[in-house]
Each structure stands twice: as structure tokens, then as C-alpha cells.
Design a protein around this motif. Structure first.
Motif, mmCIF file in Angstrom:
data_model
loop_
_atom_site.group_PDB
_atom_site.id
_atom_site.type_symbol
_atom_site.label_atom_id
_atom_site.label_comp_id
_atom_site.label_asym_id
_atom_site.label_seq_id
_atom_site.Cartn_x
_atom_site.Cartn_y
_atom_site.Cartn_z
ATOM 1 N N MET A 8 0.818 -1.265 0.049
ATOM 2 C CA MET A 8 -0.067 0.109 0.021
ATOM 3 C C MET A 8 0.879 1.314 0.069
ATOM 4 O O MET A 8 1.862 1.234 0.514
ATOM 5 C CB MET A 8 -0.824 0.142 1.120
ATOM 6 C CG MET A 8 -1.889 -0.964 1.257
ATOM 7 S SD MET A 8 -3.451 -0.349 2.236
ATOM 8 C CE MET A 8 -3.134 -1.086 3.737
ATOM 9 N N GLY A 9 0.103 2.453 -0.550
ATOM 10 C CA GLY A 9 0.959 3.593 -0.507
ATOM 11 C C GLY A 9 0.794 4.330 0.868
ATOM 12 O O GLY A 9 -0.179 3.940 1.652
ATOM 13 N N LEU A 10 1.323 5.580 1.002
ATOM 14 C CA LEU A 10 1.465 6.326 2.224
ATOM 15 C C LEU A 10 -0.233 6.609 2.440
ATOM 16 O O LEU A 10 -0.674 6.572 3.655
ATOM 17 C CB LEU A 10 2.268 7.710 2.155
ATOM 18 C CG LEU A 10 2.359 8.342 3.298
ATOM 19 C CD1 LEU A 10 2.487 7.684 4.434
ATOM 20 C CD2 LEU A 10 3.072 9.512 2.925
ATOM 21 N N LEU A 11 -0.901 7.196 1.284
ATOM 22 C CA LEU A 11 -2.245 7.706 1.624
ATOM 23 C C LEU A 11 -3.056 6.319 2.170
ATOM 24 O O LEU A 11 -3.895 6.761 2.861
ATOM 25 C CB LEU A 11 -2.882 8.323 0.369
ATOM 26 C CG LEU A 11 -4.071 8.804 0.462
ATOM 27 C CD1 LEU A 11 -4.213 9.797 1.604
ATOM 28 C CD2 LEU A 11 -4.653 9.512 -0.846
ATOM 29 N N ASP A 12 -2.962 5.115 1.335
ATOM 30 C CA ASP A 12 -3.586 4.023 1.857
ATOM 31 C C ASP A 12 -3.491 3.613 3.213
ATOM 32 O O ASP A 12 -4.315 3.244 4.053
ATOM 33 C CB ASP A 12 -3.434 2.851 0.744
ATOM 34 C CG ASP A 12 -4.025 3.150 -0.571
ATOM 35 O OD1 ASP A 12 -4.866 3.844 -0.617
ATOM 36 O OD2 ASP A 12 -3.259 2.601 -1.498
ATOM 37 N N ASP A 13 -2.201 3.800 3.498
ATOM 38 C CA ASP A 13 -1.832 3.415 4.947
ATOM 39 C C ASP A 13 -2.481 4.200 5.991
ATOM 40 O O ASP A 13 -3.038 3.872 6.948
ATOM 41 C CB ASP A 13 -0.314 3.320 5.209
ATOM 42 C CG ASP A 13 0.381 2.249 4.583
ATOM 43 O OD1 ASP A 13 -0.283 1.426 3.958
ATOM 44 O OD2 ASP A 13 1.519 2.219 4.138
ATOM 45 N N THR A 14 -2.234 5.403 5.534
ATOM 46 C CA THR A 14 -2.829 6.568 6.425
ATOM 47 C C THR A 14 -4.410 6.445 6.834
ATOM 48 O O THR A 14 -5.029 6.559 7.673
ATOM 49 C CB THR A 14 -2.490 7.982 6.127
ATOM 50 O OG1 THR A 14 -1.217 8.194 5.929
ATOM 51 C CG2 THR A 14 -3.224 9.009 6.914
ATOM 52 N N SER A 15 -5.041 6.209 5.384
ATOM 53 C CA SER A 15 -6.554 5.995 5.505
ATOM 54 C C SER A 15 -6.961 4.828 6.169
ATOM 55 O O SER A 15 -7.844 4.897 6.928
ATOM 56 C CB SER A 15 -7.098 5.913 4.004
ATOM 57 O OG SER A 15 -8.503 5.853 3.923
ATOM 58 N N ALA A 16 -6.072 3.621 6.341
ATOM 59 C CA ALA A 16 -6.317 2.502 6.905
ATOM 60 C C ALA A 16 -6.400 2.866 8.310
ATOM 61 O O ALA A 16 -7.073 2.507 9.359
ATOM 62 C CB ALA A 16 -5.533 1.335 6.501
ATOM 63 N N ALA A 17 -5.324 3.427 8.990
ATOM 64 C CA ALA A 17 -5.079 3.896 10.271
ATOM 65 C C ALA A 17 -6.335 4.881 10.961
ATOM 66 O O ALA A 17 -6.760 4.549 11.958
ATOM 67 C CB ALA A 17 -3.876 4.539 10.581
#
Length: 135
Positions: A1-10
Motif C-alpha cells: 500500500m502507499g502512504l495515503l492508503d496506509d494513513t486512510s487505513a489507520a
């Protein structure tokens, strides 16, 4: 996953545990991105701004824009470094009367205060998701 995906998941995981957060807001690009992401995940988002000098027209315009753009309440708490700046005479000549009684704050204490005042489950800052159980 990318940074935005990781942030959104968190943020999605955090919002599943609490529907509210405080997002520290300076009006800069980083805090604007954080608050924009916050309102996409949390039901209630409060922006927290820490002025050195409250009531400045340029700051009030910035805070009004945040209210209008994201539909958030804005909480203003004194900047955590204000006491030290007054003591070191950075923005004034001589310690103003009564300033010696001001506490020296740490950033974690400001997070705790913002969380206590708003009842929010989480505190969001540039690059951090901070949570401590509330009393």
C-alpha cells in the motif's frame, strides 16, 4: 500500500474505536491535509489552534475558512511554548505582570487538555495519531 492508503487505513481503524478527534491546525499545508483526511473518517472533528496572540484578523480569517470548508468547531488553546517565550523575552521586553504564574507546558499536556475539553477519542497532528484513555 502507499502512504495515503496506509494513513486512510489507520484513520479508519481509529474511527471504528472512536467517532471523534481533535486535529491540531496551523493553517499550513500539512495541517490542512490532516484535517481534510480527518473529516473523511471521523464523525466529529475539532480543529485546535494554538495562538501566541489571540484575535489577530489574519488568524481569525484562517480559522473562519476552516469552519466553513470542513464544518469543524475550532478550539483555541494557548501555545505550549508561550510561557518560555515570555520568560526568555522573545516577543517582549521584560516578563509581563502575572506571567511568572503561567505553567510551563509540554506538548503532551496540550494534547491531553484538548482531548479533555472536547471529549475526543484521538488527537491528530502532522504525522501522528495520538490516543490516551480519558478519565
Amino acid at each position: 500500500m502507499g502512504l495515503l492508503d496506509d494513513t486512510s487505513a489507520a484513520l479508519t481503524a481509529a474511527a471504528a474505536r472512536s467517532d471523534s478527534c481533535v486535529s491540531f491546525y496551523s493553517g499550513g499545508k500539512d495541517s490542512r491535509v490532516v484535517i481534510d483526511l480527518a473529516v473523511r473518517h471521523f464523525r466529529v472533528v475539532t480543529a485546535c489552534y494554538m495562538p501566541f496572540l489571540p484575535g489577530l484578523a489574519c488568524v481569525e480569517a484562517m480559522l473562519s475558512e476552516a469552519r466553513a470548508r470542513w464544518g469543524v468547531e475550532v478550539l483555541q488553546l494557548p501555545h505550549w511554548g508561550l510561557r518560555q517565550c515570555l520568560q526568555d523575552e522573545i516577543f517582549c521586553a521584560g516578563l509581563p505582570a502575572g506571567a511568572e504564574d503561567l505553567p510551563v507546558w509540554k506538548m503532551a499536556e496540550v494534547y491531553t487538555l484538548a482531548q479533555h475539553v472536547t471529549g475526543a477519542g484521538y488527537v491528530l497532528t502532522d504525522g501522528q495519531l495520538w490516543h490516551e484513555p480519558r478519565d
